[in-house]
Design a protein around this motif. Structure first.
Motif, PDB file in Angstrom:
ATOM      1  N   ALA A 157       0.811  -1.214   0.000  1.00 62.90           N
ATOM      2  CA  ALA A 157       0.000   0.000   0.000  1.00 62.90           C
ATOM      3  C   ALA A 157       0.847   1.268   0.000  1.00 62.90           C
ATOM      4  CB  ALA A 157      -0.931  -0.006   1.215  1.00 62.90           C
ATOM      5  N   GLU A 158       1.935   1.255   0.760  1.00 64.57           N
ATOM      6  CA  GLU A 158       2.723   2.483   0.860  1.00 64.57           C
ATOM      7  C   GLU A 158       3.522   2.783  -0.405  1.00 64.57           C
ATOM      8  OE1 GLU A 158       5.841   2.981   3.640  1.00 64.57           O
ATOM      9  OE2 GLU A 158       7.122   1.452   2.759  1.00 64.57           O
ATOM     10  N   MET A 159       3.550   1.843  -1.348  1.00 62.33           N
ATOM     11  CA  MET A 159       4.325   2.060  -2.571  1.00 62.33           C
ATOM     12  C   MET A 159       3.518   2.718  -3.686  1.00 62.33           C
ATOM     13  SD  MET A 159       6.617  -1.394  -2.818  1.00 62.33           S
ATOM     14  CE  MET A 159       7.188  -2.210  -1.328  1.00 62.33           C
ATOM     15  N   VAL A 160       2.218   2.905  -3.464  1.00 61.39           N
ATOM     16  CA  VAL A 160       1.358   3.472  -4.506  1.00 61.39           C
ATOM     17  C   VAL A 160       1.492   4.994  -4.517  1.00 61.39           C
ATOM     18  CG1 VAL A 160      -1.002   3.691  -5.360  1.00 61.39           C
ATOM     19  CG2 VAL A 160      -0.257   1.559  -4.264  1.00 61.39           C
ATOM     20  N   LYS A 161       1.799   5.538  -5.682  1.00 64.30           N
ATOM     21  CA  LYS A 161       1.915   6.990  -5.817  1.00 64.30           C
ATOM     22  C   LYS A 161       0.546   7.652  -5.733  1.00 64.30           C
ATOM     23  CE  LYS A 161       6.070   8.444  -8.213  1.00 64.30           C
ATOM     24  NZ  LYS A 161       6.578   9.215  -9.363  1.00 64.30           N
ATOM     25  N   ASP A 162       0.506   8.814  -5.105  1.00 62.69           N
ATOM     26  CA  ASP A 162      -0.744   9.573  -4.929  1.00 62.69           C
ATOM     27  C   ASP A 162      -1.854   8.654  -4.420  1.00 62.69           C
ATOM     28  OD1 ASP A 162      -2.647  11.570  -4.926  1.00 62.69           O
ATOM     29  OD2 ASP A 162      -2.966  11.520  -7.103  1.00 62.69           O
ATOM     30  N   PRO A 163      -1.641   7.990  -3.272  1.00 66.18           N
ATOM     31  CA  PRO A 163      -2.611   7.005  -2.775  1.00 66.18           C
ATOM     32  C   PRO A 163      -3.986   7.596  -2.479  1.00 66.18           C
ATOM     33  CG  PRO A 163      -0.983   7.527  -1.099  1.00 66.18           C
ATOM     34  CD  PRO A 163      -0.490   8.140  -2.369  1.00 66.18           C
ATOM     35  N   GLN A 164      -4.044   8.885  -2.232  1.00 65.68           N
ATOM     36  CA  GLN A 164      -5.339   9.521  -1.973  1.00 65.68           C
ATOM     37  C   GLN A 164      -6.292   9.295  -3.146  1.00 65.68           C
ATOM     38  OE1 GLN A 164      -5.741  11.523   1.112  1.00 65.68           O
ATOM     39  NE2 GLN A 164      -7.838  10.985   0.593  1.00 65.68           N
ATOM     40  N   ASN A 165      -5.729   9.219  -4.350  1.00 71.72           N
ATOM     41  CA  ASN A 165      -6.539   9.035  -5.551  1.00 71.72           C
ATOM     42  C   ASN A 165      -6.339   7.682  -6.223  1.00 71.72           C
ATOM     43  OD1 ASN A 165      -7.707  11.772  -5.694  1.00 71.72           O
ATOM     44  ND2 ASN A 165      -5.591  12.421  -6.049  1.00 71.72           N
ATOM     45  N   ASN A 166      -5.213   7.028  -5.942  1.00 68.69           N
ATOM     46  CA  ASN A 166      -4.864   5.817  -6.690  1.00 68.69           C
ATOM     47  C   ASN A 166      -4.913   4.531  -5.888  1.00 68.69           C
ATOM     48  OD1 ASN A 166      -4.382   7.239  -9.069  1.00 68.69           O
ATOM     49  ND2 ASN A 166      -2.234   7.611  -8.550  1.00 68.69           N
ATOM     50  N   PHE A 167      -5.354   4.604  -4.634  1.00 67.64           N
ATOM     51  CA  PHE A 167      -5.317   3.395  -3.808  1.00 67.64           C
ATOM     52  C   PHE A 167      -6.640   3.176  -3.080  1.00 67.64           C
ATOM     53  CE2 PHE A 167      -4.575   1.228   0.264  1.00 67.64           C
ATOM     54  CZ  PHE A 167      -4.039   0.050  -0.199  1.00 67.64           C
ATOM     55  N   MET A 168      -7.039   1.905  -3.041  1.00 66.40           N
ATOM     56  CA  MET A 168      -8.224   1.505  -2.291  1.00 66.40           C
ATOM     57  C   MET A 168      -7.992   0.070  -1.826  1.00 66.40           C
ATOM     58  SD  MET A 168     -12.168   1.922  -3.583  1.00 66.40           S
ATOM     59  CE  MET A 168     -13.552   1.787  -2.460  1.00 66.40           C
ATOM     60  N   TRP A 169      -8.535  -0.296  -0.663  1.00 62.34           N
ATOM     61  CA  TRP A 169      -8.341  -1.660  -0.189  1.00 62.34           C
ATOM     62  C   TRP A 169      -9.508  -2.111   0.668  1.00 62.34           C
ATOM     63  CZ3 TRP A 169      -4.049  -2.261   4.091  1.00 62.34           C
ATOM     64  CH2 TRP A 169      -4.188  -1.257   5.054  1.00 62.34           C
ATOM     65  N   GLY A 170      -9.588  -3.429   0.851  1.00 61.40           N
ATOM     66  CA  GLY A 170     -10.649  -3.995   1.664  1.00 61.40           C
ATOM     67  C   GLY A 170     -10.305  -5.431   2.032  1.00 61.40           C
ATOM     68  N   TYR A 171     -11.091  -6.003   2.940  1.00 65.97           N
ATOM     69  CA  TYR A 171     -10.899  -7.411   3.287  1.00 65.97           C
ATOM     70  C   TYR A 171     -12.225  -8.140   3.093  1.00 65.97           C
ATOM     71  CZ  TYR A 171     -12.942  -6.202   7.882  1.00 65.97           C
ATOM     72  OH  TYR A 171     -13.771  -5.769   8.885  1.00 65.97           O
ATOM     73  N   PHE A 172     -12.140  -9.446   2.867  1.00 63.88           N
ATOM     74  CA  PHE A 172     -13.345 -10.184   2.512  1.00 63.88           C
ATOM     75  C   PHE A 172     -13.323 -11.588   3.094  1.00 63.88           C
ATOM     76  CE2 PHE A 172     -10.226 -11.356  -0.657  1.00 63.88           C
ATOM     77  CZ  PHE A 172     -10.458 -12.694  -0.893  1.00 63.88           C
ATOM     78  N   ASN A 173     -14.514 -12.095   3.370  1.00 60.73           N
ATOM     79  CA  ASN A 173     -14.756 -13.530   3.562  1.00 60.73           C
ATOM     80  C   ASN A 173     -15.944 -13.845   2.663  1.00 60.73           C
ATOM     81  OD1 ASN A 173     -16.777 -12.358   5.321  1.00 60.73           O
ATOM     82  ND2 ASN A 173     -15.371 -12.636   7.043  1.00 60.73           N
ATOM     83  N   GLU A 174     -17.138 -14.098   3.222  1.00 56.82           N
ATOM     84  CA  GLU A 174     -18.308 -14.205   2.341  1.00 56.82           C
ATOM     85  C   GLU A 174     -18.939 -12.838   2.093  1.00 56.82           C
ATOM     86  OE1 GLU A 174     -19.853 -15.317   6.481  1.00 56.82           O
ATOM     87  OE2 GLU A 174     -18.074 -15.664   5.282  1.00 56.82           O
ATOM     88  N   THR A 175     -18.471 -11.826   2.818  1.00 55.99           N
ATOM     89  CA  THR A 175     -18.880 -10.442   2.586  1.00 55.99           C
ATOM     90  C   THR A 175     -17.616  -9.593   2.441  1.00 55.99           C
ATOM     91  OG1 THR A 175     -18.959  -9.953   4.965  1.00 55.99           O
ATOM     92  CG2 THR A 175     -21.001 -10.714   3.929  1.00 55.99           C
ATOM     93  N   GLY A 176     -17.790  -8.403   1.908  1.00 54.37           N
ATOM     94  CA  GLY A 176     -16.640  -7.522   1.706  1.00 54.37           C
ATOM     95  C   GLY A 176     -16.716  -6.280   2.567  1.00 54.37           C
TER      96      GLY A 176
END
Length: 214
Positions: free
Chosen positions: A45-64
């Motif tokens: 995650a920390e390697m993504v440039k301009d993360p405010q606009n270029n990064f998104m993340w989440g975790y999942f099992n049977e729901t997200g």
């Protein structure tokens, strides 16, 4: 100050890789190594440039579940966001797929054992794009192969490859603290894209001019 400096150096080394969406597998099979998965996700995650606009993340099992962005875009701040999260339940690798497409993710990163037990993943990806023909697929999927103790499955990989999305594989050991980590991430993320771009830029073979005079 040193953490920020390290983060900026890594961003420059990796370069502009476009938009990235990280899917962290929080199913029951990942319970023994969920903390490791979160740690590796934070490093990427920390390697993504301009993360405010270029990064998104989440975790999942049977729901997200979408995770918030930290106030500071350094590894420790990303780790703080996932601190205390627990794994459990079934596995639906598709559950955050639509969020990633709406975000415009160029690269889907999965930190997972590759299992999936909620419908046919290949078919669900296919049907999504039939229903949303203007929504582009990711340029590549990077799979960080984590074995939670029950083995590693290729269902996730097959689901993307069946839909003509190239897959690059990495091991958690690759994402260790080293001077080569940024280059390893860049190679995994941009390798398949570079090959596709090279193919598209290559002119097709032409028949010689005299062929049409014979």
């Amino acid at each position: 100050v040193m953490m920020k400096a390290k983060s900026e150096v890594r961003k420059e080394q990796v370069g502009d890789i476009g938009k990235v969406f990280i899917h962290i597998d929080a199913s029951g099979s990942m319970s023994p190594c969920f903390n490791v998965a979160c740690e590796k996700g934070s490093i990427i995650a920390e390697m993504v440039k301009d993360p405010q606009n270029n990064f998104m993340w989440g975790y999942f099992n049977e729901t997200g579940n979408i995770l918030p962005l930290p106030k500071e875009f350094v590894e420790d701040a990303f780790k703080a966001v996932v601190f205390g999260k627990r794994a459990g339940g079934g596995t639906d690798c598709f559950v955050l797929y639509e969020e990633a497409r709406k975000f415009g993710s160029d690269i889907d990163v999965f930190i997972s054992d590759g299992g999936h037990n909620t419908g046919d993943l290949s078919e669900r990806i296919k049907q999504y794009h039939i229903a949303h023909p203007t929504q582009p697929k990711p340029k590549t999927m990077v799979w960080i192969k984590v074995d939670g103790g029950e083995g590693v499955s290729n269902v996730l990989k097959q689901g993307y490859e069946d839909n003509q999305v190239p897959v690059a594989e990495m091991t958690p050991a690759t994402l260790s603290e080293s001077a080569l980590i940024a280059q390893a991430v860049k190679s995994a993320m941009m390798g398949p894209i570079a090959i596709i771009d090279d193919i598209m830029a290559t002119e097709l073979l032409k028949l010689p001019d005299y062929y049409f005079t014979l």
